[in-house]
Scaffold this motif. Structure first.
Motif, PDB file in Angstrom:
ATOM      1  N   LEU A  20      57.226  25.774 -15.457  1.00 14.97           N
ATOM      2  CA  LEU A  20      57.312  26.997 -14.695  1.00 14.97           C
ATOM      3  C   LEU A  20      56.209  27.728 -14.469  1.00 14.97           C
ATOM      4  O   LEU A  20      55.173  27.496 -14.914  1.00 14.97           O
ATOM      5  CB  LEU A  20      58.099  28.011 -15.598  1.00 14.97           C
ATOM      6  N   SER A  21      56.410  28.349 -13.161  1.00 16.25           N
ATOM      7  CA  SER A  21      55.128  29.059 -12.492  1.00 16.25           C
ATOM      8  C   SER A  21      55.616  30.497 -12.255  1.00 16.25           C
ATOM      9  O   SER A  21      56.814  30.734 -12.075  1.00 16.25           O
ATOM     10  CB  SER A  21      54.790  28.369 -11.285  1.00 16.25           C
ATOM     11  N   CYS A  22      54.786  31.376 -12.409  1.00 15.44           N
ATOM     12  CA  CYS A  22      54.892  32.658 -12.039  1.00 15.44           C
ATOM     13  C   CYS A  22      53.657  33.272 -11.399  1.00 15.44           C
ATOM     14  O   CYS A  22      52.691  33.218 -12.150  1.00 15.44           O
ATOM     15  CB  CYS A  22      55.317  33.757 -13.235  1.00 15.44           C
ATOM     16  N   ALA A  23      53.896  33.719 -10.121  1.00 19.40           N
ATOM     17  CA  ALA A  23      52.761  34.393  -9.215  1.00 19.40           C
ATOM     18  C   ALA A  23      53.191  36.083  -9.283  1.00 19.40           C
ATOM     19  O   ALA A  23      54.088  36.208  -8.739  1.00 19.40           O
ATOM     20  CB  ALA A  23      52.812  33.628  -8.000  1.00 19.40           C
ATOM     21  N   THR A  30      44.163  45.072 -12.198  1.00 13.94           N
ATOM     22  CA  THR A  30      43.809  43.999 -13.117  1.00 13.94           C
ATOM     23  C   THR A  30      45.040  43.568 -13.977  1.00 13.94           C
ATOM     24  O   THR A  30      45.970  44.364 -14.168  1.00 13.94           O
ATOM     25  CB  THR A  30      42.753  44.428 -13.986  1.00 13.94           C
ATOM     26  N   ILE A  31      45.185  42.266 -14.444  1.00 15.30           N
ATOM     27  CA  ILE A  31      46.305  41.814 -15.161  1.00 15.30           C
ATOM     28  C   ILE A  31      45.753  41.576 -16.407  1.00 15.30           C
ATOM     29  O   ILE A  31      44.732  40.853 -16.925  1.00 15.30           O
ATOM     30  CB  ILE A  31      46.690  40.603 -14.779  1.00 15.30           C
ATOM     31  N   ASN A  32      46.428  42.215 -17.659  1.00 10.66           N
ATOM     32  CA  ASN A  32      45.872  42.151 -19.035  1.00 10.66           C
ATOM     33  C   ASN A  32      46.448  41.145 -19.591  1.00 10.66           C
ATOM     34  O   ASN A  32      45.803  40.288 -20.299  1.00 10.66           O
ATOM     35  CB  ASN A  32      46.232  43.400 -19.683  1.00 10.66           C
ATOM     36  N   ALA A  33      47.869  40.629 -19.346  1.00 13.69           N
ATOM     37  CA  ALA A  33      48.557  39.626 -20.180  1.00 13.69           C
ATOM     38  C   ALA A  33      49.700  39.115 -19.216  1.00 13.69           C
ATOM     39  O   ALA A  33      50.365  39.944 -18.402  1.00 13.69           O
ATOM     40  CB  ALA A  33      48.931  40.091 -21.526  1.00 13.69           C
ATOM     41  N   MET A  34      49.877  38.116 -19.276  1.00 10.41           N
ATOM     42  CA  MET A  34      51.014  37.299 -18.820  1.00 10.41           C
ATOM     43  C   MET A  34      51.714  36.371 -19.511  1.00 10.41           C
ATOM     44  O   MET A  34      51.228  35.781 -20.371  1.00 10.41           O
ATOM     45  CB  MET A  34      50.905  36.610 -17.350  1.00 10.41           C
ATOM     46  N   ALA A  74      42.369  33.865 -10.842  1.00 10.92           N
ATOM     47  CA  ALA A  74      42.084  33.853  -9.610  1.00 10.92           C
ATOM     48  C   ALA A  74      43.436  33.870  -8.427  1.00 10.92           C
ATOM     49  O   ALA A  74      43.317  34.480  -7.546  1.00 10.92           O
ATOM     50  CB  ALA A  74      41.226  32.742  -9.004  1.00 10.92           C
ATOM     51  N   LYS A  75      44.392  33.187  -9.162  1.00  6.65           N
ATOM     52  CA  LYS A  75      45.500  33.184  -8.379  1.00  6.65           C
ATOM     53  C   LYS A  75      46.615  34.287  -8.672  1.00  6.65           C
ATOM     54  O   LYS A  75      47.834  34.168  -8.343  1.00  6.65           O
ATOM     55  CB  LYS A  75      46.245  31.827  -8.206  1.00  6.65           C
ATOM     56  N   ASN A  76      46.211  34.841  -9.761  1.00  4.29           N
ATOM     57  CA  ASN A  76      47.238  35.728 -10.674  1.00  4.29           C
ATOM     58  C   ASN A  76      48.456  35.199 -10.869  1.00  4.29           C
ATOM     59  O   ASN A  76      49.679  35.530 -10.726  1.00  4.29           O
ATOM     60  CB  ASN A  76      47.805  36.898  -9.777  1.00  4.29           C
ATOM     61  N   THR A  77      48.421  33.873 -11.506  1.00  8.62           N
ATOM     62  CA  THR A  77      49.671  33.014 -11.528  1.00  8.62           C
ATOM     63  C   THR A  77      49.359  32.369 -13.139  1.00  8.62           C
ATOM     64  O   THR A  77      48.197  31.982 -13.777  1.00  8.62           O
ATOM     65  CB  THR A  77      49.500  31.942 -10.888  1.00  8.62           C
TER      66      THR A  77
END
Length: 121
Positions: A20-23, A30-34, A74-77
């Motif tokens: 699975l991918s999620c962009a 800024t993204i703290n956690a995914m 870098a890709k927020n993925t």
């Protein structure tokens, strides 16, 4: 506005693999956690795996040893490699991001639309 777009779900036989991918896109500072959560019919949504911006990971007991979460900052993925899939892994998988937006400056949780994973012979 922030969007999380998932891909990679589908039908797979027991013992098979899916990725699975999620962009994340939009006005992101800024993204703290995914991470990924899942919800099976008649059950509550549950955590599958999460990864912080620093690379720390946390897995549900059911995912430990079979699933691997990774992230391209870098890709927020974020990616979820799922191996040795079982019928009980069947669920809708949702991407989640805890992030700060640029405008307005705000930290919130965001969800993707969900992608179906079905494990069946």
């Amino acid at each position: 506005q922030v969007q999380l777009v998932e891909s990679g779900g589908g039908l797979v036989q027991p013992g098979g693999s899916l990725r699975l991918s999620c962009a994340a896109s939009g006005s992101i500072f800024t993204i703290n956690a995914m991470g990924f959560y899942r919800q099976a019919p008649g059950k509550q949504r549950e955590l599958v795996a999460v990864i912080t911006s620093g690379g720390n990971t946390n897995y549900a007991d059911s995912a430990q040893g079979r699933f691997t979460i990774s992230r391209d900052n870098a890709k927020n993925t974020v990616y979820l490699q799922m191996n040795s899939l079982k019928p009980e892994d069947t669920a809708v998988y949702y991407c989640n991001a805890h992030l700060m937006t640029r405008s307005p400056i705000r930290t919130s949780n965001y969800w993707g639309q969900g992608t179906q994973v079905t494990v069946s012979s």
